[in-house]
Scaffold this active site. Structure first.
Site, PDB file in Angstrom:
ATOM      1  N   GLU A  45       0.926  -1.121   0.020  1.00  0.00           N
ATOM      2  CA  GLU A  45      -0.088  -0.173   0.136  1.00  0.00           C
ATOM      3  C   GLU A  45       1.065   1.307  -0.108  1.00  0.00           C
ATOM      4  OE1 GLU A  45      -3.184   2.083   2.813  1.00  0.00           O
ATOM      5  OE2 GLU A  45      -2.688   0.044   3.320  1.00  0.00           O
ATOM      6  N   ARG A 271       4.771 -12.661  10.328  1.00  0.00           N
ATOM      7  CA  ARG A 271       5.432 -11.377   9.874  1.00  0.00           C
ATOM      8  C   ARG A 271       6.778 -11.439  10.632  1.00  0.00           C
ATOM      9  NH1 ARG A 271       1.998  -7.132   9.621  1.00  0.00           N
ATOM     10  NH2 ARG A 271       3.666  -5.576  10.022  1.00  0.00           N
ATOM     11  N   LYS A 281       4.099   0.968   8.867  1.00  0.00           N
ATOM     12  CA  LYS A 281       4.359   2.177   8.083  1.00  0.00           C
ATOM     13  C   LYS A 281       3.618   3.275   9.023  1.00  0.00           C
ATOM     14  CE  LYS A 281       3.552   0.191   3.963  1.00  0.00           C
ATOM     15  NZ  LYS A 281       2.188  -0.076   3.412  1.00  0.00           N
TER      16      LYS A 281
HETATM   17  P1  ATP Z   1       2.298  -1.707   7.297  1.00  0.00           P
HETATM   18  O1  ATP Z   1       1.633  -1.894   8.612  1.00  0.00           O
HETATM   19  O2  ATP Z   1       3.673  -1.377   7.579  1.00  0.00           O
HETATM   20  O3  ATP Z   1       1.481  -0.656   6.485  1.00  0.00           O
HETATM   21  P2  ATP Z   1       1.236  -3.583   5.742  1.00  0.00           P
HETATM   22  O4  ATP Z   1       1.337  -5.107   5.834  1.00  0.00           O
HETATM   23  O5  ATP Z   1       0.102  -3.048   5.722  1.00  0.00           O
HETATM   24  O6  ATP Z   1       2.311  -3.036   6.824  1.00  0.00           O
HETATM   25  P3  ATP Z   1       1.587  -3.345   2.966  1.00  0.00           P
HETATM   26  O7  ATP Z   1       2.148  -2.231   2.233  1.00  0.00           O
HETATM   27  O8  ATP Z   1       0.260  -3.693   2.838  1.00  0.00           O
HETATM   28  O9  ATP Z   1       2.046  -2.949   4.347  1.00  0.00           O
HETATM   29  O10 ATP Z   1       2.433  -4.646   2.798  1.00  0.00           O
HETATM   30  C1  ATP Z   1       2.776  -5.200   1.511  1.00  0.00           C
HETATM   31  C2  ATP Z   1       3.210  -6.560   1.679  1.00  0.00           C
HETATM   32  O11 ATP Z   1       4.287  -6.718   2.623  1.00  0.00           O
HETATM   33  C3  ATP Z   1       2.103  -7.438   2.063  1.00  0.00           C
HETATM   34  O12 ATP Z   1       1.976  -8.576   1.293  1.00  0.00           O
HETATM   35  C4  ATP Z   1       2.512  -7.751   3.739  1.00  0.00           C
HETATM   36  O13 ATP Z   1       1.966  -8.893   3.979  1.00  0.00           O
HETATM   37  C5  ATP Z   1       3.906  -7.732   3.467  1.00  0.00           C
HETATM   38  N1  ATP Z   1       4.670  -7.304   4.746  1.00  0.00           N
HETATM   39  C6  ATP Z   1       4.338  -6.071   5.565  1.00  0.00           C
HETATM   40  N2  ATP Z   1       4.811  -6.037   6.797  1.00  0.00           N
HETATM   41  C7  ATP Z   1       5.436  -7.446   6.757  1.00  0.00           C
HETATM   42  C8  ATP Z   1       6.377  -7.980   7.810  1.00  0.00           C
HETATM   43  N3  ATP Z   1       6.723  -7.132   9.015  1.00  0.00           N
HETATM   44  N4  ATP Z   1       6.743  -9.062   7.561  1.00  0.00           N
HETATM   45  C9  ATP Z   1       6.548  -9.868   6.448  1.00  0.00           C
HETATM   46  N5  ATP Z   1       5.782  -9.550   5.484  1.00  0.00           N
HETATM   47  C10 ATP Z   1       5.178  -8.100   5.685  1.00  0.00           C
HETATM   48 MG    MG Z   2      -1.382  -1.795   5.385  1.00  0.00          MG
END
Ligand code: ATP
Ligand code: MG
Length: 566
Positions: A45, A271, A281
């Site tokens: 995202e 994760r 983020k």
């Molecule tokens: P954030 O909370 O940092 O925004 P998110 O999962 O909402 O994390 P996205 O941008 O949606 O962030 O993530 C893109 C991809 O990265 C998704 O497939 C997500 O599952 C993966 N991802 C995000 N954070 C992690 C993590 N800590 N470990 C493994 N994979 C992750």
């Molecule tokens: Mg997210």
């Protein structure tokens, strides 16, 4: 300079993901003929910069595509126009490339599919499987029930298809204010999975979208969008983190009820949680907004861009992801695991250099006398790698050594310079401390030594120096700035603290304005990394770089336990 893109690319293609439960699934799918080509995607995202957690997902998704001769798409999950930004999109593309990966074809966006998503929403309405709800967001939450209590049907749940079509059209045309209407899938208000209790699939948002502008004022929700985007792109294995385990029901439900042929499957892994760092983020954004760090690429952050600015190599981050593996067990990885990876990588690649961080003078009293006249030594840039070449170090009567490398008196454990004893100056003479000068506060400012004649590069009978210390020529060195970094947070798990902002360690950055560095370092360029002998690995700061006046950032100390903070 030392980490050319070509070298990295070659290596990334030679790497292989160690076996894990997902490769087992893929192998089985291939064997059973359920799939023929593996297609994965990385779906960030664009609401912030990527962090080390994303690196895990990138290495897995792109790595699987590489290992199985498949494809991996980069898809921006841009369904929330309010939080998204072009700056984030650019940074994410850059970070993925920097890590050594390339996506298949063009960059994709969930927003590329807004028309088709709208069409599928109409299909669900036509099948009596979606309805326009006019409960307020609070009421929807209230009606949803809890884990212990089933939900209740919305009074709007049984509208006719025609009425729903008309109302959804009205939503699309801006006829409802935000929060006054939404489209919900009609599934099961008593499902044990709360995500199945008539989830909202479209909502009203009067916001300009980075790519679609003002075309839409209704936006599809993640759960509806993601599975359909996967299907449109022909993704076979859609990997996400464990929080989405329950949502897999919804993922499958949507695909079961629309007319789309492709059938992707969702798999969940744990994760990555890393000590002393944030992998959210939203939280990272707060640190940036509050000015507690120097932007998203602050070298103390474990964002990809922060790690890059800190001097981490792409190979070291990939190696870290390889070592932590892919499982379903939640755990927290120690920061030292990441540090070890960059240390291992730089140890083989980084040229050595001499740098005195807290300089005091060292005067060789007998310099110029018999056997102590050498004013140049040629030294290898790396102890094992001849191909990294050699350089000349100049010597003179006046050198700098580190204040920590001299004591007037010390016990036997102290293997550096003390009065009456000898040490070897790295690549140069054996010297014996004879006296010292101090300032009004009693701090030593200058040490006088006698050099052992003809002792460069060789043992001399009767002289057994206890240790080796580094130095630079006081008359020919580069006085530059060096930044030392410690852990940004005072606690290992800042994300779990009520106020993680209060856990920021204000002493986590130390600027040394006037370090004494060997003169060749003056010409260092952005992208260069060095081992400052006996100190650690340092890279050239990329921000505000000035040719001929580089600033150096501590990447990592030489050893785990070594305290590089003063
Ligand atoms: P954030 O909370 O940092 O925004 P998110 O999962 O909402 O994390 P996205 O941008 O949606 O962030 O993530 C893109 C991809 O990265 C998704 O497939 C997500 O599952 C993966 N991802 C995000 N954070 C992690 C993590 N800590 N470990 C493994 N994979 C992750
Ligand atoms: Mg997210």
């Amino acid at each position: 300079m030392f980490f050319g893109a070509a070298m990295e690319d070659k290596k990334v293609n030679e790497e292989r993901i160690p076996r894990n439960f997902i490769t087992d699934i893929i192998d089985e799918d291939l064997k059973e003929g359920r799939v023929t080509n593996i297609a994965t995607r990385f779906p960030p995202e664009p609401n912030g910069y990527l962090h080390i957690g994303h690196a895990k997902s990138i290495c897995l998704n792109f790595g699987l595509a590489r290992d199985y001769n498949g494809t991996c798409n980069l898809r921006f999950d841009d369904t929330n126009p309010v939080k998204e930004d072009l700056e984030y999109i650019r940074s994410i593309e850059r970070d993925v490339k920097w890590l050594g990966f390339s996506w298949s074809g063009e960059v994709r966006h969930s927003s590329d599919y807004f028309d088709r998503l709208y069409g599928y929403a109409l299909e669900l309405i036509n099948k009596g499987l979606a309805y326009v709800d006019e409960l307020s967001p609070e009421e929807i939450r209230e009606y949803r029930g809890t884990l212990k209590e089933p939900g209740r049907d919305s009074p709007y749940r049984y509208r006719s298809v025609e009425e729903n079509l008309a109302l959804f059209e009205k939503m699309k045309n801006g006829g409802f204010e935000e929060g006054k209407a939404c489209l919900r899938a009609k599934i099961d208000m008593s499902s044990p999975f709360i995500c199945m209790r008539d989830p909202v699939i479209y909502r009203v948002r009067f916001a300009s979208h980075a790519l679609t502008g003002d075309k839409w004022c209704i936006y599809p929700m993640y759960d509806f969008t993601h599975c359909i985007s996967d299907a449109i792109e022909g993704i076979t294995h859609s990997i996400c983190t464990l929080e989405f385990q329950d949502n897999r029901r919804l993922y499958d439900w949507v695909l079961d009820h629309i007319s789309i042929e492709a059938r992707p499957h969702q798999y969940e892994m744990s994760r990555l949680n890393l000590e002393y760092s944030l992998t959210s983020k939203r939280k990272l954004n707060l640190l940036v907004e509050k000015g507690l760090v120097d932007g998203w690429d602050d070298p103390r952050l474990t964002t990809i861009s922060g790690l890059r600015r800190r001097g981490y190599t792409p190979a070291s981050i990939r190696e870290f992801c390889r070592r932590i593996g892919v499982t379903k067990q939640e755990n927290t990885v120690e920061m030292s695991a990441l540090e070890t990876c960059v240390r291992d990588d730089l140890n083989t690649k980084a040229p050595r250099a001499l740098a005195v961080l807290h300089p005091i003078k060292l005067v060789i009293d007998n310099f110029g006398e018999d056997g102590v006249t050498v004013d140049k030594v040629t030294v290898p840039n790396h102890p094992e790698k001849e191909d990294l070449g050699s350089r000349e170090l100049s010597l003179s009567k006046e050198l700098f050594i580190d204040a920590a490398d001299f004591r007037e008196q010390a016990n036997k454990q102290y293997k550096r310079l003390k009065l009456g004893y000898e040490v070897r100056l790295r690549h140069a003479y054996i010297v014996k401390a004879v006296s010292c000068e101090k300032d009004e506060n009693g701090n030593v400012t200058c040490v006088h030594v006698e050099a052992v004649p003809n002792s460069i590069g060789t043992d001399v009978e009767g002289h057994k120096p206890k240790g080796v210390i580094h130095w630079v020529n006081a008359n020919d060195c580069y006085r530059g700035q060096v930044c030392l970094y410690g852990r940004l947070f005072k606690v290992p798990n800042p994300g779990a603290e009520e106020d993680f902002l209060a856990c920021v360690d204000e002493n986590s950055k130390e600027i040394i304005k006037d370090a004494a560095l060997e003169s060749s370092l003056k010409n260092a360029k952005v992208g260069d990394s060095f081992q400052f002998e006996r100190e650690g690995y340092f890279c050239v700061e990329s921000k505000d770089f000035v040719e001929g006046a580089p600033v150096f950032n501590l990447t990592v100390a030489l050893r785990d336990n070594k305290k590089t903070q003063a």
